[in-house]
Design an enzyme around this catalytic site. Structure first.
Site: not given
Ligand SMILES: *[C@@H]1O[C@H](CO)[C@@H](O)[C@H](O)[C@H]1NC(C)=O
Ligand SMILES: *[C@@H]1O[C@H](CO)[C@@H](O)[C@H](O)[C@H]1NC(C)=O
Ligand SMILES: *[C@@H]1O[C@H](CO)[C@@H](O)[C@H](O)[C@H]1NC(C)=O
Ligand SMILES: *[C@@H]1O[C@H](CO)[C@@H](O)[C@H](O)[C@H]1NC(C)=O
Ligand SMILES: CC(=O)N[C@H]1CO[C@H](CO)[C@@H](O)[C@@H]1O
Length: 578
Positions: A411, A532, A535-537
């Site tokens: 992020s 990403s 799930n990750y940003l």
């Protein structure tokens, strides 16, 4: 020293208390808010009288009704085909309530419902329904736009710094009560709700919503123990109706929201954690040293903790804790860099992780130590397993897992990249995808180029070629139009030059768009962006970026993604900082 330590503990305790309080404040059973601001309800549109040519007949004769009586008559006319209007109770209740709306003259004339003929009205409404189905795209769009405008203005409230979706901000229009089964009150008139019926609940220091011009609210209250914003008493059953927050909007996004809030907490203490594991590289205890090196890998390389095998997964995949001696090679010097570790192993979903990374000298020396007298198939971190590492992470920060490091790094990297890559002149979407790609590379979200890649690339290329030809043609035409205008010097030829110029510009823009698309696709060949992204940003970063640059959110999130991230789309402000 003791005092410092004590102060530190107190600060930590306060921080924890604060964090849990923040969460319960927002998602508790019985909410208590400090601040609540909203715009009040949206009232049903006012009654529009029927056109002159739509007639009502009483006892076979045309009769012009007063506006109030006509409005109630239309409710009945709209239901004429429905079984309800044949039921004795329904008719009796309706007629009684209708008569209350009539002028004295109407009352004295209209005494028998069976003598009322609503068929002409009914036909008119059916025709209207039909017309609505046949509406042009533009007209439908206009209605959609208006609904969106209403949603934007009235569909949200601010509760304690959070923008929240309101479930039902529109007040039901008046009509006839139906009820379930043979309800004794069916057919009664459900009155039009007026501002004078409305109780507003909001905080004292908020902008209290103004009533519609010429009206007053029944009351304005400030009760922070309830979560409804507006209430009124409905006239049929005497029950109280509420406008409330959308419960789903608060619960749906909660987990996702908490995940990113945890990552934001890590941002605050990551420096401390890093200093700590650096210290631990020198520890006398082998276990602590191994733990500290593993943690370094998780932080620096976004490795997974390991041993997170899916049920039934048989492939020999590893994570950080389960790395074996054979998975790394140590190079005191490689390609002009010192202390390089070469990783080569299969990670989750059997994706190969291959990377050559220079590490700090102390890490390098430690790795040499861990590998001493071991066979290739021995564990690199023999004193460590996933549960030990996870337990340690929990001690460092509540809710901390290896994944939180990934989420944090992904992020924050996205935010930095977006800042760096976007400027006034850049193609915004290309910049966004490049930033997204930087993150995907960091997280090792690679993919094999899709099978259709070459073909779709060729298609795109032929489109670009065609566009180039079109551009050449348009330029030629412009040139000759200019020459023509020089000779003729009249309005018509001048206009022709202008329109040709515009055409060239348009084609140039189209060509540029296609070329950007091609670059993007080429760069995207071996990278899976969606993992990403999903799930990750932190979606608030993307939403804020869109708001800042005036990019429609649809350009970066498709429909399913917009639903998943609705909480962020509702809540993120232009200046959101991860
Ligand atoms: C109402 O009108 C209907 C139809 O014209 C008639 O059959 C009925 O007897 C009337 N009822 C009363 C109470 O006048
Ligand atoms: C994120 O990970 C990369 C790759 O290891 C690293 O270079 C970078 O410093 C990390 N960024 C932050 C903010 O932790
Ligand atoms: C991890 O190691 C600890 C201590 O050696 C042990 O108690 C625990 O059972 C191990 N856990 C797993 C999942 O192997
Ligand atoms: C949106 O994108 C995801 C990939 O991130 C894809 O799986 C999904 O099918 C897409 N949904 C729509 C409605 O296009
Ligand atoms: C909409 C509304 O009025 N909600 C509440 C506002 O505060 C009063 C005071 O207690 C409550 O009774 C209302 O239900």
């Amino acid at each position: 020293y003791l005092l410092l330590w004590l102060l530190n503990r107190v600060a930590w305790a306060i921080q924890r208390l604060n964090a849990s309080w923040l969460i319960t404040k927002r998602y508790p059973e019985g909410i208590k808010w400090k601040f609540l601001e909203h715009k009040g309800p949206v009232f049903a549109p006012p009654y529009e009288p029927l056109p002159e040519n739509v007639k009502f007949y009483y006892d076979g004769k045309v009769m012009k009704l007063s506006t109030k009586a006509e409005e109630v008559a239309t409710f009945f006319a709209k239901m004429l085909d429905h079984e309800y209007t044949t039921k004795e109770i329904f008719r009796k209740n309706f007629f009684k309530d209708w008569r209350k709306e009539m002028t004295p003259e109407e009352k004295s004339t209209i005494t028998n419902l069976s003598k009322c003929d609503f068929t002409h009205m009914s036909q008119y409404f059916k025709a209207q329904t039909e017309a609505r189905k046949q509406m042009s795209k533009e007209e439908k769009q206009k209605i959609k736009d208006e609904n969106e405008r209403l949603l934007k203005e009235y569909g949200y409230c601010v509760m304690d710094n959070h923008k929240e979706r309101i479930a039902n901000f529109k007040i039901e229009p008046p009509g006839l009560f139906r009820g379930r089964g043979n309800h004794p009150k069916m057919g009664m008139l459900k009155r039009r709700i007026m501002p004078e019926d409305i109780i507003i609940n909001c905080s004292k220091d908020s902008k209290i919503p103004p009533p519609p011009p010429g009206h007053k609210w029944k009351e304005v209250r400030h009760d922070n123990k309830v979560t409804w914003l507006v209430s009124w008493t409905e006239n049929i059953q005497g029950s109280i109706k509420y406008i409330m927050l959308n419960p789903s909007s608060r619960i749906k996004g909660e987990k996702d929201w908490q995940k990113y809030e945890t990552a934001r907490r890590l941002k605050k203490c990551v420096d401390k954690i890093r200093n700590q594991y650096r210290e631990d590289w020198k520890s006398k205890e082998m276990k602590v040293r191994q733990r500290a090196v593993a943690l370094y890998f998780i932080d620096k390389l976004a490795l997974r903790a390991g041993n997170e095998k899916e049920e039934g997964e048989t492939a020999d995949t590893v994570g950080c804790c389960s790395l074996r001696v054979e998975h790394i090679k140590l190079h005191p010097e490689l390609d002009g860099q010192e202390y390089v570790v070469e990783f080569d192993f299969l990670g989750k979903d059997s994706i190969r992780y291959y990377n050559k990374v220079p590490v700090e000298k102390r890490v390098f020396k430690n790795l040499q130590l861990f590998m001493e007298n071991k066979q290739p198939e021995d564990d690199l971190f023999d004193r460590l397993n996933t549960s030990i590492l996870n337990k340690h992470l929990q001690d460092l920060m509540e809710g901390l897992t290896a994944k939180v490091f990934r989420t944090y790094n992904a992020s924050i990297t996205l935010q930095q990249q977006l800042k760096e890559l976007t400027n006034r002149k850049s193609s915004k979407i290309l910049s966004y995808n490049r930033a997204n790609r930087a993150v995907a590379i960091l997280c090792n979200h690679q993919r094999a180029p899709p099978k259709t890649f070459e073909k779709s690339m060729m298609n795109l290329q032929s489109k670009i070629d065609a566009k180039k030809e079109q551009l050449a043609d348009a330029r030629r035409e412009l040139k000759s139009a200019k020459a023509d205008a020089k000779v003729r010097r009249d309005e018509k030829s001048k206009k022709s030059v202008e329109s040709k110029k515009k055409a060239v510009q348009r084609i140039e823009e189209q060509l540029m768009k296609l070329e950007v698309q091609a670059t993007d696709r080429e760069e995207n060949k071996q990278i899976a962006l969606s993992t990403s992204k999903l799930n990750y940003l932190d979606p608030r970063i993307s939403v804020a970026w869109c708001k800042k640059w005036g990019i429609p959110i649809e350009k970066i999130y498709n429909k399913t993604q917009r639903e998943k991230f609705a909480w962020a789309i509702d809540m993120a402000e232009e200046d959101f900082e991860f």
